[in-house]
Design a protein around this motif. Structure first.
Motif, PDB file in Angstrom:
ATOM      1  N   THR A  17      14.714   2.145  -2.986  1.00  0.00           N
ATOM      2  CA  THR A  17      13.981   3.259  -2.402  1.00  0.00           C
ATOM      3  C   THR A  17      13.288   4.057  -3.484  1.00  0.00           C
ATOM      4  O   THR A  17      12.113   4.359  -3.412  1.00  0.00           O
ATOM      5  CB  THR A  17      14.966   4.198  -1.694  1.00  0.00           C
ATOM      6  OG1 THR A  17      15.545   3.478  -0.653  1.00  0.00           O
ATOM      7  CG2 THR A  17      14.283   5.432  -1.165  1.00  0.00           C
ATOM      8  N   PHE A  21       8.790   4.459  -5.239  1.00  0.00           N
ATOM      9  CA  PHE A  21       7.899   5.476  -5.775  1.00  0.00           C
ATOM     10  C   PHE A  21       6.746   4.766  -6.455  1.00  0.00           C
ATOM     11  O   PHE A  21       5.646   5.227  -6.513  1.00  0.00           O
ATOM     12  CB  PHE A  21       8.665   6.248  -6.873  1.00  0.00           C
ATOM     13  CG  PHE A  21       8.661   7.713  -6.666  1.00  0.00           C
ATOM     14  CD1 PHE A  21       9.677   8.302  -5.942  1.00  0.00           C
ATOM     15  CD2 PHE A  21       7.676   8.508  -7.203  1.00  0.00           C
ATOM     16  CE1 PHE A  21       9.698   9.676  -5.772  1.00  0.00           C
ATOM     17  CE2 PHE A  21       7.696   9.879  -7.024  1.00  0.00           C
ATOM     18  CZ  PHE A  21       8.707  10.461  -6.317  1.00  0.00           C
ATOM     19  N   ALA A  24       5.717   0.045  -4.287  1.00  0.00           N
ATOM     20  CA  ALA A  24       5.228  -0.283  -2.951  1.00  0.00           C
ATOM     21  C   ALA A  24       3.984  -1.144  -3.043  1.00  0.00           C
ATOM     22  O   ALA A  24       3.196  -1.016  -3.960  1.00  0.00           O
ATOM     23  CB  ALA A  24       4.897   0.999  -2.214  1.00  0.00           C
ATOM     24  N   ALA A  25       3.900  -2.040  -2.086  1.00  0.00           N
ATOM     25  CA  ALA A  25       2.796  -2.992  -2.088  1.00  0.00           C
ATOM     26  C   ALA A  25       1.457  -2.284  -2.263  1.00  0.00           C
ATOM     27  O   ALA A  25       1.216  -1.213  -1.737  1.00  0.00           O
ATOM     28  CB  ALA A  25       2.798  -3.745  -0.778  1.00  0.00           C
ATOM     29  N   TYR A  94      11.708  10.401   3.441  1.00  0.00           N
ATOM     30  CA  TYR A  94      12.581  10.846   2.357  1.00  0.00           C
ATOM     31  C   TYR A  94      11.843  12.022   1.724  1.00  0.00           C
ATOM     32  O   TYR A  94      10.636  11.919   1.471  1.00  0.00           O
ATOM     33  CB  TYR A  94      12.750   9.785   1.264  1.00  0.00           C
ATOM     34  CG  TYR A  94      13.278   8.444   1.682  1.00  0.00           C
ATOM     35  CD1 TYR A  94      14.236   8.308   2.682  1.00  0.00           C
ATOM     36  CD2 TYR A  94      12.837   7.295   1.035  1.00  0.00           C
ATOM     37  CE1 TYR A  94      14.726   7.056   3.027  1.00  0.00           C
ATOM     38  CE2 TYR A  94      13.316   6.052   1.363  1.00  0.00           C
ATOM     39  CZ  TYR A  94      14.256   5.934   2.368  1.00  0.00           C
ATOM     40  OH  TYR A  94      14.728   4.688   2.700  1.00  0.00           O
ATOM     41  N   CYS A  97       9.753  11.122  -1.326  1.00  0.00           N
ATOM     42  CA  CYS A  97       8.863   9.945  -1.265  1.00  0.00           C
ATOM     43  C   CYS A  97       7.398  10.374  -1.353  1.00  0.00           C
ATOM     44  O   CYS A  97       6.936  11.209  -0.570  1.00  0.00           O
ATOM     45  CB  CYS A  97       9.148   9.192   0.029  1.00  0.00           C
ATOM     46  SG  CYS A  97       7.815   8.141   0.614  1.00  0.00           S
ATOM     47  N   LYS A 124      19.769   3.981   6.460  1.00  0.00           N
ATOM     48  CA  LYS A 124      18.547   4.135   7.277  1.00  0.00           C
ATOM     49  C   LYS A 124      18.835   4.178   8.768  1.00  0.00           C
ATOM     50  O   LYS A 124      18.059   3.663   9.579  1.00  0.00           O
ATOM     51  CB  LYS A 124      17.575   2.988   6.971  1.00  0.00           C
ATOM     52  CG  LYS A 124      17.093   2.966   5.548  1.00  0.00           C
ATOM     53  CD  LYS A 124      15.934   2.011   5.415  1.00  0.00           C
ATOM     54  CE  LYS A 124      15.738   1.607   3.985  1.00  0.00           C
ATOM     55  NZ  LYS A 124      15.050   0.361   3.822  1.00  0.00           N
ATOM     56  N   LYS A 133      10.885  -1.033   8.127  1.00  0.00           N
ATOM     57  CA  LYS A 133      12.076  -0.626   7.373  1.00  0.00           C
ATOM     58  C   LYS A 133      11.778   0.376   6.266  1.00  0.00           C
ATOM     59  O   LYS A 133      12.584   0.604   5.378  1.00  0.00           O
ATOM     60  CB  LYS A 133      12.771  -1.869   6.778  1.00  0.00           C
ATOM     61  CG  LYS A 133      13.290  -2.816   7.857  1.00  0.00           C
ATOM     62  CD  LYS A 133      14.301  -2.102   8.778  1.00  0.00           C
ATOM     63  CE  LYS A 133      14.559  -2.881  10.052  1.00  0.00           C
ATOM     64  NZ  LYS A 133      14.764  -2.029  11.238  1.00  0.00           N
ATOM     65  N   LYS A 134      10.591   0.938   6.309  1.00  0.00           N
ATOM     66  CA  LYS A 134      10.247   1.900   5.257  1.00  0.00           C
ATOM     67  C   LYS A 134       9.924   3.242   5.876  1.00  0.00           C
ATOM     68  O   LYS A 134       9.782   3.364   7.090  1.00  0.00           O
ATOM     69  CB  LYS A 134       9.004   1.404   4.507  1.00  0.00           C
ATOM     70  CG  LYS A 134       9.222   0.149   3.706  1.00  0.00           C
ATOM     71  CD  LYS A 134       7.945  -0.189   2.975  1.00  0.00           C
ATOM     72  CE  LYS A 134       8.113  -1.484   2.192  1.00  0.00           C
ATOM     73  NZ  LYS A 134       6.898  -1.811   1.442  1.00  0.00           N
ATOM     74  N   VAL A 135       9.761   4.225   5.022  1.00  0.00           N
ATOM     75  CA  VAL A 135       9.218   5.507   5.441  1.00  0.00           C
ATOM     76  C   VAL A 135       7.938   5.732   4.640  1.00  0.00           C
ATOM     77  O   VAL A 135       7.805   5.183   3.549  1.00  0.00           O
ATOM     78  CB  VAL A 135      10.225   6.663   5.196  1.00  0.00           C
ATOM     79  CG1 VAL A 135      11.416   6.545   6.110  1.00  0.00           C
ATOM     80  CG2 VAL A 135      10.661   6.742   3.739  1.00  0.00           C
ATOM     81  N   PRO A 136       6.999   6.490   5.114  1.00  0.00           N
ATOM     82  CA  PRO A 136       7.038   7.303   6.322  1.00  0.00           C
ATOM     83  C   PRO A 136       6.798   6.505   7.599  1.00  0.00           C
ATOM     84  O   PRO A 136       6.075   5.522   7.607  1.00  0.00           O
ATOM     85  CB  PRO A 136       5.881   8.284   6.116  1.00  0.00           C
ATOM     86  CG  PRO A 136       4.888   7.507   5.287  1.00  0.00           C
ATOM     87  CD  PRO A 136       5.719   6.666   4.378  1.00  0.00           C
ATOM     88  N   ASN A 147       2.973   3.320   7.634  1.00  0.00           N
ATOM     89  CA  ASN A 147       2.157   3.187   6.428  1.00  0.00           C
ATOM     90  C   ASN A 147       1.271   4.423   6.253  1.00  0.00           C
ATOM     91  O   ASN A 147       0.385   4.693   7.066  1.00  0.00           O
ATOM     92  CB  ASN A 147       1.309   1.909   6.478  1.00  0.00           C
ATOM     93  CG  ASN A 147       0.602   1.666   5.152  1.00  0.00           C
ATOM     94  OD1 ASN A 147       1.024   2.173   4.112  1.00  0.00           O
ATOM     95  ND2 ASN A 147      -0.472   0.923   5.190  1.00  0.00           N
ATOM     96  N   SER A 148       1.523   5.143   5.167  1.00  0.00           N
ATOM     97  CA  SER A 148       0.902   6.464   5.005  1.00  0.00           C
ATOM     98  C   SER A 148      -0.616   6.456   5.187  1.00  0.00           C
ATOM     99  O   SER A 148      -1.168   7.304   5.893  1.00  0.00           O
ATOM    100  CB  SER A 148       1.270   7.046   3.634  1.00  0.00           C
ATOM    101  OG  SER A 148       0.859   6.190   2.594  1.00  0.00           O
ATOM    102  N   SER A 149      -1.288   5.484   4.580  1.00  0.00           N
ATOM    103  CA  SER A 149      -2.758   5.490   4.678  1.00  0.00           C
ATOM    104  C   SER A 149      -3.203   5.228   6.114  1.00  0.00           C
ATOM    105  O   SER A 149      -4.159   5.854   6.598  1.00  0.00           O
ATOM    106  CB  SER A 149      -3.363   4.424   3.760  1.00  0.00           C
ATOM    107  OG  SER A 149      -3.026   4.715   2.434  1.00  0.00           O
TER     108      SER A 149
HETATM  109  N1  GSH Z   1       2.581   1.425   1.643  1.00  0.00           N
HETATM  110  C1  GSH Z   1       3.614   2.232   2.232  1.00  0.00           C
HETATM  111  C2  GSH Z   1       4.746   2.348   1.229  1.00  0.00           C
HETATM  112  C3  GSH Z   1       5.954   3.030   1.842  1.00  0.00           C
HETATM  113  C4  GSH Z   1       7.154   2.903   0.924  1.00  0.00           C
HETATM  114  O1  GSH Z   1       7.210   2.060   0.013  1.00  0.00           O
HETATM  115  N2  GSH Z   1       8.139   3.750   1.186  1.00  0.00           N
HETATM  116  C5  GSH Z   1       9.361   3.684   0.460  1.00  0.00           C
HETATM  117  C6  GSH Z   1       9.890   5.084   0.201  1.00  0.00           C
HETATM  118  S1  GSH Z   1       8.927   5.927  -1.037  1.00  0.00           S
HETATM  119  C7  GSH Z   1      10.386   2.940   1.285  1.00  0.00           C
HETATM  120  O2  GSH Z   1      10.596   3.265   2.435  1.00  0.00           O
HETATM  121  N3  GSH Z   1      11.025   1.921   0.675  1.00  0.00           N
HETATM  122  C8  GSH Z   1      11.958   1.063   1.370  1.00  0.00           C
HETATM  123  C9  GSH Z   1      13.381   1.488   1.286  1.00  0.00           C
HETATM  124  O3  GSH Z   1      13.714   2.642   1.139  1.00  0.00           O
HETATM  125  O4  GSH Z   1      14.213   0.592   1.418  1.00  0.00           O
HETATM  126  C10 GSH Z   1       3.030   3.596   2.596  1.00  0.00           C
HETATM  127  O5  GSH Z   1       2.000   3.991   2.021  1.00  0.00           O
HETATM  128  O6  GSH Z   1       3.569   4.244   3.496  1.00  0.00           O
END
Ligand code: GSH
Length: 318
Positions: A17, A21, A24-25, A94, A97, A124, A133-136, A147-149
């Motif tokens: 997680t 920071f 992320a892809a 988070y 994040c 989670k 499985k990610k945030v936001p 996906n934030s964007s």
């Molecule tokens: N491309 C995504 C990236 C999101 C991302 O990588 N979020 C992280 C938190 S900063 C996350 O949830 N990671 C997966 C985890 O916690 O297992 C976005 O822009 O929203």
């Protein structure tokens, strides 16, 4: 033994997680339908009547499973074609994040009321209902956005239904945020053992952790991320992480070309994205160093003053 293994695998998840920071892809979303913020200025626009008063720390509230309610002022909307006010907006996030903070900056700037569900990064459980499985994750009147964007694109279209394309300059900086700026953050905030501990102190204090998880995550996560950040540095060809951060800040100030904001006299999506991802490091050593050693401070303060104040109160668990 099994319990210990479970603890370690959850810790690994926390480290993942934290590393996201920076890892992320790479996102190169094309904002096909976005609108030039300036293009929507017309007689229908409601004028600003803003009282700058917020400081980002004022929006931080701690607590387990906390849902923090943010309500909006009844005053003017930003320059939007029509006032779009969704009834129920929930941000699963988070606190630290950068991607979540990008979305928050957007919501706060546009004065959209929203609640926050702080997700526990170790299990989670708050987002078990989602396949993502990610945030936001943003839930808008029951609709899931990820996906934030993409979240910002969608919300922006709703605020500005008479859309035209986003201008090339803003598009370039939006991509710079996702493809460059976010990758500079981790090597900085986990640069040394003491900075890694400071960062995890912030993450675990403001995140949704049980007492035990907090202790394990703070020390274990800091140690793990200290080493992971060295790998991230290599992966993103960063030799001197502070220089990379300062260079990024200076690059952004140069991009403003003497304007108050990238958007001119008002922030645009580029301003909101840069501000959003830098906001979580604001009070960490890396952020303080950045403000001391670059010219970004004045713009950052102007952006802070553009955010709506938090009028919310803590609500019981999600
Ligand atoms: N491309 C995504 C990236 C999101 C991302 O990588 N979020 C992280 C938190 S900063 C996350 O949830 N990671 C997966 C985890 O916690 O297992 C976005 O822009 O929203």
């Amino acid at each position: 033994m099994a319990a210990t293994m479970r603890k370690f695998s959850r810790l690994a998840a926390t480290a993942r997680t934290a590393s996201s920071f920076s890892t992320a892809a790479t996102v190169t979303t094309t904002r096909r339908h976005l609108i030039l913020q300036t293009a929507s200025y017309n007689s229908k626009n409601i004028p600003h009547s803003y009282t700058p008063q917020s400081h980002w720390l004022s929006s931080i509230t701690t607590g387990h499973n906390s849902v923090i309610s943010y309500s909006t002022a009844t005053s003017a909307a930003r320059h939007v074609d029509e006032k779009y006010v969704p009834n129920d907006v929930v941000l699963y996030q988070y606190q630290a994040c950068p991607f979540c903070n990008k979305v928050k900056a957007f919501l706060e700037y546009y004065d959209i009321p929203y609640k926050i569900v702080e997700v526990n990064p170790m299990n989670k459980k708050e987002i078990k209902w989602s396949d993502y499985k990610k945030v936001p994750i943003l839930k808008v009147d029951g609709e899931e956005m990820v996906n934030s964007s993409d979240i910002i694109d969608k919300m922006f279209q709703r605020l500005h239904p008479d859309s035209v394309s986003v201008d090339d300059e803003t598009q370039k900086w939006l991509e710079w945020v996702d493809n460059h700026l976010v990758h500079v953050l981790s090597p900085n905030i986990y640069r040394s053992p003491s900075e890694a501990l400071e960062s995890f102190d912030y993450i675990t204090t403001h995140g949704n952790f049980s007492f035990m998880d907090r202790v394990v995550a703070k020390y274990g996560g800091a140690a793990a991320m200290y080493f992971v950040s060295k790998k991230l540095k290599k992966r993103h060809n960063i030799t001197d992480e502070r220089k990379a951060l300062y260079d990024a800040a200076e690059t952004w100030v140069d991009a403003l070309k003497g304007r108050q904001y990238l958007g001119g006299s008002e922030p645009n999506l580029g301003d909101l994205a840069v501000f959003g991802v830098l906001r979580p490091i604001r009070d960490l050593k890396s952020g303080k160093d950045m403000f001391e050693n670059t010219r970004i401070g004045e713009w950052f303060t102007r952006m802070e003053n553009q955010m709506k104040p938090n009028r919310g109160t803590n609500l019981p668990g999600a």
